[in-house]
Design an enzyme around this catalytic site. Structure first.
Site, mmCIF file in Angstrom:
data_model
loop_
_atom_site.group_PDB
_atom_site.id
_atom_site.type_symbol
_atom_site.label_atom_id
_atom_site.label_comp_id
_atom_site.label_asym_id
_atom_site.label_seq_id
_atom_site.Cartn_x
_atom_site.Cartn_y
_atom_site.Cartn_z
ATOM 1 N N ASN A 82 0.856 -1.188 0.000
ATOM 2 C CA ASN A 82 0.000 0.000 0.000
ATOM 3 C C ASN A 82 0.890 1.235 0.000
ATOM 4 O O ASN A 82 2.120 1.118 0.038
ATOM 5 C CB ASN A 82 -0.941 -0.020 1.213
ATOM 6 C CG ASN A 82 -0.163 -0.060 2.503
ATOM 7 O OD1 ASN A 82 0.569 0.867 2.825
ATOM 8 N ND2 ASN A 82 -0.280 -1.158 3.238
ATOM 9 N N ASP A 137 -3.986 -6.259 4.955
ATOM 10 C CA ASP A 137 -5.034 -7.084 5.560
ATOM 11 C C ASP A 137 -5.134 -8.447 4.890
ATOM 12 O O ASP A 137 -5.683 -9.383 5.457
ATOM 13 C CB ASP A 137 -6.385 -6.366 5.460
ATOM 14 C CG ASP A 137 -6.448 -5.190 6.418
ATOM 15 O OD1 ASP A 137 -5.944 -5.324 7.547
ATOM 16 O OD2 ASP A 137 -6.978 -4.134 6.037
ATOM 17 N N LYS A 147 8.391 -15.991 -11.599
ATOM 18 C CA LYS A 147 7.666 -14.817 -12.091
ATOM 19 C C LYS A 147 6.488 -15.272 -12.965
ATOM 20 O O LYS A 147 6.672 -16.100 -13.862
ATOM 21 C CB LYS A 147 8.635 -13.953 -12.908
ATOM 22 C CG LYS A 147 8.037 -12.671 -13.382
ATOM 23 C CD LYS A 147 9.043 -11.851 -14.173
ATOM 24 C CE LYS A 147 8.360 -10.642 -14.755
ATOM 25 N NZ LYS A 147 9.165 -9.990 -15.767
ATOM 26 N N PHE A 152 -4.427 3.310 14.590
ATOM 27 C CA PHE A 152 -4.615 4.303 13.537
ATOM 28 C C PHE A 152 -5.635 3.764 12.553
ATOM 29 O O PHE A 152 -5.660 2.562 12.292
ATOM 30 C CB PHE A 152 -3.290 4.594 12.818
ATOM 31 C CG PHE A 152 -2.468 5.621 13.537
ATOM 32 C CD1 PHE A 152 -1.899 5.333 14.765
ATOM 33 C CD2 PHE A 152 -2.297 6.882 12.997
ATOM 34 C CE1 PHE A 152 -1.163 6.280 15.449
ATOM 35 C CE2 PHE A 152 -1.559 7.849 13.669
ATOM 36 C CZ PHE A 152 -0.997 7.548 14.897
ATOM 37 N N LYS A 192 -13.675 0.604 15.192
ATOM 38 C CA LYS A 192 -12.390 -0.083 15.436
ATOM 39 C C LYS A 192 -11.907 0.144 16.869
ATOM 40 O O LYS A 192 -11.358 -0.750 17.497
ATOM 41 C CB LYS A 192 -11.323 0.431 14.466
ATOM 42 C CG LYS A 192 -11.446 -0.191 13.111
ATOM 43 C CD LYS A 192 -10.445 0.360 12.127
ATOM 44 C CE LYS A 192 -10.936 0.037 10.720
ATOM 45 N NZ LYS A 192 -10.172 0.691 9.690
ATOM 46 N N LYS A 241 -11.479 -3.156 18.992
ATOM 47 C CA LYS A 241 -10.115 -3.520 19.377
ATOM 48 C C LYS A 241 -9.772 -3.061 20.798
ATOM 49 O O LYS A 241 -8.636 -3.171 21.227
ATOM 50 C CB LYS A 241 -9.117 -2.969 18.353
ATOM 51 C CG LYS A 241 -9.413 -3.442 16.926
ATOM 52 C CD LYS A 241 -8.248 -3.343 15.970
ATOM 53 C CE LYS A 241 -8.658 -3.788 14.569
ATOM 54 N NZ LYS A 241 -7.570 -4.021 13.646
#
Ligand code: CTP
Length: 416
Positions: free
Chosen positions: A210, A279, A289, A324, A338, A342
């Site tokens: 990401n 995730d 490859k 975060f 969240k 959490k």
């Protein structure tokens, strides 16, 4: 933060190396300047190796007498770039020159050229310290706003006993931190910070990742260290120079990040989970490859471990955990969910679609959400400022927890 450390000629000159380390530990960049007589006691090489900068020894040219045009104006450049000048040890001679405004070498010229606050830590023979001339010079310097750290009493290298020992290195470092406005409120905390993205292999050459740059996590590591914490930084791949954390673990995959975090979890009193953890990872990694002439691949993904979930399962009650949430839609609702799910102490919600927020930016726009439903929106600011605002809240959470503990103890004593 840049500080000039002036070392003058005295037996205590070697102790300046320890001071340099203490300053660096808190993220201070140190430029060392040595007088000619200091170099009779310690070689500039020691300070150059520790500070990572060439030590300035001469006003014109280097110690070998090679003329150097740059050095002729270097005192002005140094004078303008520093936030403090500390002279440790300071001899009677340098104090006298400073009091008189004499500028006959680099250090004393810098003393005149800089507007930065000046701290001196005298060290000398007791008679020299107590001499009326020295005392008067010290008085003059104090009147001009120089912070003079009283030398300690004790056995002196010259064999005499009395005042003249260099103040403790910790006290000198403390004076510099105060001058720089560095807070100490994370002293005693061990902060575990994760930063950057993770990468999950797809085939022998490709990864799923990401756009996290690692800036926010690095800013938190840097800010934590400046505030006195011991920092363990677990970093995914980034292009940035890492801040000088006490422990740096470089990882690539979510699994590696999880292992590193869980390995250090017990030592940590504060966990800042900033990493943009993947995730999902490809269900199968192709060892070779994948070629264009192969059929267009359809990726099957499988979830990775929820590290924060695992942390919260294992956490001790005194550990503070911050998450975060980088979101694009229903930012506050998602982040609040969240936080609850959490069981975090604080979540930093970040709408990454906003201009000046999110992955690549130097700035961020975040809202801090708390378990009691409070939301604290912050204006756009640098990631280092965001980091400090998050840490301000963490300190408040710690203080509140300590108050509760103290009350519970008092109640238990009364009941007992
Ligand atoms: N996180 C984690 N382990 C994961 C994924 C995320 O510990 N496998 C942490 C992140 O570091 C962050 C927080 O959980 O502090 C929220 O991450 P995010 O990806 O926004 O949340 P998820 O719970 O994964 O939910 P979703 O991706 O569906 O929004």
């Amino acid at each position: 933060m840049r500080v000039a450390l002036g070392v003058t000629g005295g037996i205590a000159a070697y102790k300046a190396a320890e001071l340099l380390r203490l300053l660096q530990d808190r993220g201070v960049d140190v430029q060392v300047i040595m007088t000619r007589s200091a170099r009779e006691f310690v070689t500039p090489l020691t300070f150059a190796a520790l500070s990572g900068h060439k030590v300035i020894t001469e006003m014109f040219g280097d110690a070998q007498g090679e003329p150097n045009v740059e050095s002729a104006i270097e005192h002005i450049a140094v004078a303008q770039s520093i936030e403090a000048l500390v002279i440790a040890p300071a001899t009677a001679n340098v104090l006298a020159k400073m009091a008189q405004g004499i500028a006959d070498d680099f250090l004393t010229t810098l003393c005149l050229a800089t507007r930065a606050p000046v701290i001196v830590a005298p060290a000398m023979n007791v008679n020299m310290w107590e001499h009326a001339a020295t005392q008067q010079n010290v008085e003059t310097l104090r009147e001009r706003g120089v912070k003079v750290l009283e030398p300690g009493e004790g056995y002196l290298a010259c064999g005499m006993t009395g005042a003249g020992r260099l103040a403790s290195i910790a006290a000198i470092a403390q004076a510099v931190f105060e001058t720089l406005g560095l807070r100490e409120d994370l002293q005693g905390e061990t902060v575990l910070v994760t930063a950057g993205p993770t990468e999950e292999a797809l085939d022998a050459v490709r990864v799923l990742s990401n756009r996290s740059s690692g800036r926010m996590g690095y800013a938190l590591a840097e800010a934590s260290r400046r505030r006195g914490a011991r920092v363990i930084l677990v970093s995914g791949p980034t292009r940035l120079d890492p801040p000088a954390a006490q422990v740096l673990e470089r990882v690539r995959t979510t699994e590696e990040l999880a292992q590193a975090v869980l390995r250090h979890l017990d030592e940590a009193s504060l966990i800042l989970m900033v990493a943009a953890v993947a995730d999902f990872r490809p269900a199968q990694v192709q060892p070779r490859k994948i070629k264009r002439q192969d059929a267009t691949p359809v990726l099957k993904l499988t979830p990775t471990q929820d590290i924060l979930g695992e942390i919260v399962r294992r956490r001790r009650s005194e550990q503070i955990v911050v998450g975060f949430a980088a979101e694009t839609d229903n930012v506050m609702e998602n982040a609040a969910a969240k936080l609850r799910k959490k069981r975090l102490d604080l979540i930093v919600a970040n709408d990454v679609t906003q201009e000046g927020a999110g992955f690549e930016a130097d700035t961020n726009i975040v809202t801090l959400l708390f378990p009691d439903g409070r939301a604290l929106p912050l204006e756009k600011m640098s990631k280092l400022d965001v980091a400090n605002r998050v840490l301000d809240e963490v300190v408040k959470i710690r203080q509140a927890a300590r108050r509760d503990d103290a009350q519970n103890d008092a109640r238990a004593r009364t009941a007992g």
